[in-house]
Design a protein around this motif. Structure first.
Motif, PDB file in Angstrom:
ATOM      1  N   MET A  81       0.832  -1.198   0.000  1.00 13.74           N
ATOM      2  CA  MET A  81       0.000   0.000   0.000  1.00 13.74           C
ATOM      3  C   MET A  81       0.871   1.256   0.000  1.00 13.74           C
ATOM      4  O   MET A  81       0.597   2.211  -0.731  1.00 13.74           O
ATOM      5  CB  MET A  81      -0.940  -0.010   1.206  1.00 13.74           C
ATOM      6  N   ARG A  82       1.927   1.230   0.820  1.00 19.29           N
ATOM      7  CA  ARG A  82       2.820   2.390   0.871  1.00 19.29           C
ATOM      8  C   ARG A  82       3.571   2.572  -0.447  1.00 19.29           C
ATOM      9  O   ARG A  82       3.800   3.699  -0.891  1.00 19.29           O
ATOM     10  CB  ARG A  82       3.806   2.241   2.032  1.00 19.29           C
ATOM     11  N   ALA A  83       3.956   1.436  -1.068  1.00 22.76           N
ATOM     12  CA  ALA A  83       4.715   1.488  -2.312  1.00 22.76           C
ATOM     13  C   ALA A  83       3.817   1.652  -3.540  1.00 22.76           C
ATOM     14  O   ALA A  83       4.328   1.820  -4.646  1.00 22.76           O
ATOM     15  CB  ALA A  83       5.551   0.218  -2.459  1.00 22.76           C
ATOM     16  N   LYS A  84       2.501   1.568  -3.345  1.00 24.99           N
ATOM     17  CA  LYS A  84       1.541   1.641  -4.444  1.00 24.99           C
ATOM     18  C   LYS A  84       1.841   0.586  -5.511  1.00 24.99           C
ATOM     19  O   LYS A  84       1.802   0.838  -6.714  1.00 24.99           O
ATOM     20  CB  LYS A  84       1.532   3.039  -5.057  1.00 24.99           C
ATOM     21  N   ASP A  85       2.151  -0.630  -5.011  1.00 18.33           N
ATOM     22  CA  ASP A  85       2.447  -1.777  -5.876  1.00 18.33           C
ATOM     23  C   ASP A  85       1.126  -2.422  -6.265  1.00 18.33           C
ATOM     24  O   ASP A  85       0.605  -3.291  -5.561  1.00 18.33           O
ATOM     25  CB  ASP A  85       3.344  -2.758  -5.116  1.00 18.33           C
ATOM     26  N   ALA A  86       0.559  -2.027  -7.397  1.00 17.70           N
ATOM     27  CA  ALA A  86      -0.783  -2.457  -7.794  1.00 17.70           C
ATOM     28  C   ALA A  86      -0.920  -3.969  -7.960  1.00 17.70           C
ATOM     29  O   ALA A  86      -1.882  -4.556  -7.447  1.00 17.70           O
ATOM     30  CB  ALA A  86      -1.199  -1.732  -9.078  1.00 17.70           C
ATOM     31  N   PRO A  87      -0.009  -4.659  -8.680  1.00 19.99           N
ATOM     32  CA  PRO A  87      -0.150  -6.109  -8.836  1.00 19.99           C
ATOM     33  C   PRO A  87      -0.129  -6.853  -7.500  1.00 19.99           C
ATOM     34  O   PRO A  87      -0.942  -7.745  -7.253  1.00 19.99           O
ATOM     35  CB  PRO A  87       1.048  -6.491  -9.711  1.00 19.99           C
ATOM     36  N   ARG A  88       0.802  -6.461  -6.633  1.00 21.28           N
ATOM     37  CA  ARG A  88       0.900  -7.132  -5.326  1.00 21.28           C
ATOM     38  C   ARG A  88      -0.322  -6.822  -4.460  1.00 21.28           C
ATOM     39  O   ARG A  88      -0.830  -7.708  -3.757  1.00 21.28           O
ATOM     40  CB  ARG A  88       2.188  -6.694  -4.615  1.00 21.28           C
ATOM     41  N   LEU A  89      -0.795  -5.596  -4.517  1.00 24.67           N
ATOM     42  CA  LEU A  89      -1.985  -5.229  -3.762  1.00 24.67           C
ATOM     43  C   LEU A  89      -3.191  -6.058  -4.200  1.00 24.67           C
ATOM     44  O   LEU A  89      -3.965  -6.543  -3.365  1.00 24.67           O
ATOM     45  CB  LEU A  89      -2.290  -3.740  -3.952  1.00 24.67           C
ATOM     46  N   ALA A  90      -3.353  -6.206  -5.507  1.00 25.58           N
ATOM     47  CA  ALA A  90      -4.490  -6.967  -6.029  1.00 25.58           C
ATOM     48  C   ALA A  90      -4.429  -8.419  -5.556  1.00 25.58           C
ATOM     49  O   ALA A  90      -5.444  -9.001  -5.143  1.00 25.58           O
ATOM     50  CB  ALA A  90      -4.506  -6.908  -7.557  1.00 25.58           C
ATOM     51  N   VAL A  91      -3.235  -9.000  -5.594  1.00 27.18           N
ATOM     52  CA  VAL A  91      -3.064 -10.395  -5.171  1.00 27.18           C
ATOM     53  C   VAL A  91      -3.334 -10.548  -3.682  1.00 27.18           C
ATOM     54  O   VAL A  91      -4.096 -11.431  -3.253  1.00 27.18           O
ATOM     55  CB  VAL A  91      -1.631 -10.881  -5.510  1.00 27.18           C
ATOM     56  N   LEU A  92      -2.715  -9.697  -2.878  1.00 25.41           N
ATOM     57  CA  LEU A  92      -2.838  -9.823  -1.426  1.00 25.41           C
ATOM     58  C   LEU A  92      -4.270  -9.593  -0.958  1.00 25.41           C
ATOM     59  O   LEU A  92      -4.774 -10.316  -0.084  1.00 25.41           O
ATOM     60  CB  LEU A  92      -1.892  -8.841  -0.737  1.00 25.41           C
ATOM     61  N   ARG A  93      -4.936  -8.614  -1.531  1.00 26.49           N
ATOM     62  CA  ARG A  93      -6.319  -8.363  -1.136  1.00 26.49           C
ATOM     63  C   ARG A  93      -7.214  -9.532  -1.494  1.00 26.49           C
ATOM     64  O   ARG A  93      -8.090  -9.928  -0.711  1.00 26.49           O
ATOM     65  CB  ARG A  93      -6.814  -7.080  -1.798  1.00 26.49           C
ATOM     66  N   ALA A  94      -7.014 -10.115  -2.668  1.00 27.19           N
ATOM     67  CA  ALA A  94      -7.837 -11.246  -3.092  1.00 27.19           C
ATOM     68  C   ALA A  94      -7.594 -12.472  -2.209  1.00 27.19           C
ATOM     69  O   ALA A  94      -8.538 -13.148  -1.778  1.00 27.19           O
ATOM     70  CB  ALA A  94      -7.544 -11.591  -4.558  1.00 27.19           C
ATOM     71  N   VAL A  95      -6.320 -12.748  -1.921  1.00 30.06           N
ATOM     72  CA  VAL A  95      -5.983 -13.935  -1.119  1.00 30.06           C
ATOM     73  C   VAL A  95      -6.462 -13.776   0.319  1.00 30.06           C
ATOM     74  O   VAL A  95      -7.054 -14.703   0.900  1.00 30.06           O
ATOM     75  CB  VAL A  95      -4.457 -14.188  -1.158  1.00 30.06           C
ATOM     76  N   LEU A  96      -6.222 -12.619   0.916  1.00 31.95           N
ATOM     77  CA  LEU A  96      -6.647 -12.401   2.297  1.00 31.95           C
ATOM     78  C   LEU A  96      -8.169 -12.397   2.426  1.00 31.95           C
ATOM     79  O   LEU A  96      -8.712 -12.864   3.434  1.00 31.95           O
ATOM     80  CB  LEU A  96      -6.070 -11.081   2.818  1.00 31.95           C
ATOM     81  N   ALA A  97      -8.861 -11.907   1.405  1.00 31.83           N
ATOM     82  CA  ALA A  97     -10.321 -11.948   1.419  1.00 31.83           C
ATOM     83  C   ALA A  97     -10.808 -13.395   1.348  1.00 31.83           C
ATOM     84  O   ALA A  97     -11.777 -13.769   2.028  1.00 31.83           O
ATOM     85  CB  ALA A  97     -10.881 -11.150   0.244  1.00 31.83           C
ATOM     86  N   ALA A  98     -10.129 -14.219   0.546  1.00 32.24           N
ATOM     87  CA  ALA A  98     -10.495 -15.634   0.443  1.00 32.24           C
ATOM     88  C   ALA A  98     -10.270 -16.353   1.769  1.00 32.24           C
ATOM     89  O   ALA A  98     -11.070 -17.205   2.174  1.00 32.24           O
ATOM     90  CB  ALA A  98      -9.694 -16.306  -0.669  1.00 32.24           C
ATOM     91  N   VAL A  99      -9.182 -16.001   2.459  1.00 31.54           N
ATOM     92  CA  VAL A  99      -8.903 -16.606   3.776  1.00 31.54           C
ATOM     93  C   VAL A  99      -9.987 -16.207   4.779  1.00 31.54           C
ATOM     94  O   VAL A  99     -10.460 -17.032   5.569  1.00 31.54           O
ATOM     95  CB  VAL A  99      -7.519 -16.172   4.284  1.00 31.54           C
ATOM     96  N   LEU A 100     -10.385 -14.943   4.738  1.00 32.91           N
ATOM     97  CA  LEU A 100     -11.432 -14.467   5.647  1.00 32.91           C
ATOM     98  C   LEU A 100     -12.749 -15.180   5.377  1.00 32.91           C
ATOM     99  O   LEU A 100     -13.436 -15.608   6.316  1.00 32.91           O
ATOM    100  CB  LEU A 100     -11.611 -12.958   5.479  1.00 32.91           C
ATOM    101  N   ASN A 101     -13.100 -15.346   4.125  1.00 29.38           N
ATOM    102  CA  ASN A 101     -14.344 -16.045   3.773  1.00 29.38           C
ATOM    103  C   ASN A 101     -14.297 -17.502   4.221  1.00 29.38           C
ATOM    104  O   ASN A 101     -15.282 -18.046   4.718  1.00 29.38           O
ATOM    105  CB  ASN A 101     -14.595 -15.963   2.270  1.00 29.38           C
TER     106      ASN A 101
END
Length: 214
Positions: free
Chosen positions: A70-90
């Motif tokens: 988020m601090r680095a504004k790394d879009a590809p990594r952000l997209a991956v991490l948000r998707a994976v962490l959301a899947a773990v939460l679900n």
């Protein structure tokens, strides 16, 4: 529960009361408040942090990397991490939560396959910009898989494991059917417990090795 008197009523009462009456009323109000605070509340549930299992190391890394991305504004990594962490939460809300590094790696592989399929579709549609977007996310996923520390197992090793389990079951006098072999391989303490391996791949190898017994 004790009824709460309107503030306007209390103010009016105190204005008209003698000091002795006011004192009695105040003591009564304090007693009532203390009594009501002692009543059990069904809406409050206390949990001890000591009973909560420690997060898997890979999960902790993903959470930490999310802040960095988020601090680095790394879009590809952000997209991956948000998707994976959301899947773990679900998954945590189901009967099959993702709690180990091996389970997380399986999720990463599943996400990688889905992303590759999306890239292939965009390529067929001539959308090179979207292909690069998906492939950049695949590179992030593969990075986490490679650095997970979870041991991977190839097909040759799987075949050797299946043969070994068959021999063990035969020595125990157990009919080595596919279900029994799979259970002994993938169950707690089994040869594949905690390993980076797809269940569908295991099933395929077991069928190949066992032949007609499968």
């Amino acid at each position: 529960m004790a009824a709460r008197l309107p503030a306007s009523f209390i103010g009016s009462f105190l204005a008209r009361s003698t000091p002795r009456q006011t004192c009695r009323f105040t003591r009564s109000a304090v007693t009532t408040t203390r009594w009501s605070q002692q009543l059990p509340s069904k809406s409050i549930r206390a949990y001890s942090s000591e009973t909560a299992p420690a997060p898997a190391p890979l999960y902790a890394k993903l959470k930490g990397d999310l802040k960095t991305a988020m601090r680095a504004k790394d879009a590809p990594r952000l997209a991956v991490l948000r998707a994976v962490l959301a899947a773990v939460l679900n998954a945590s809300k189901t009967s099959q939560p993702i709690e180990t590094d091996a389970q997380l790696v399986a999720l990463l592989r599943k996400t990688s396959r889905a992303t590759q399929e999306a890239a292939d579709q965009f390529r067929a549609a001539g959308r090179g910009d979207l292909v690069e977007k998906e492939e950049s996310q695949i590179r992030v996923l593969e990075e986490y898989i490679a650095g997970s520390g979870v041991q991977s197992v190839d097909e040759a090793e799987l075949k050797d494991m299946v043969l070994a389990v068959q021999s063990e079951l035969a020595a125990e006098g157990v009919d080595a059917k596919m279900g029994e072999v799979m259970k002994k391989l993938l169950g707690p303490g089994g040869r594949l417990d905690g390993k980076d391996v797809e269940k569908t791949t295991v099933a395929k190898i077991v069928k190949e090795v066992m032949g007609s017994k499968a």
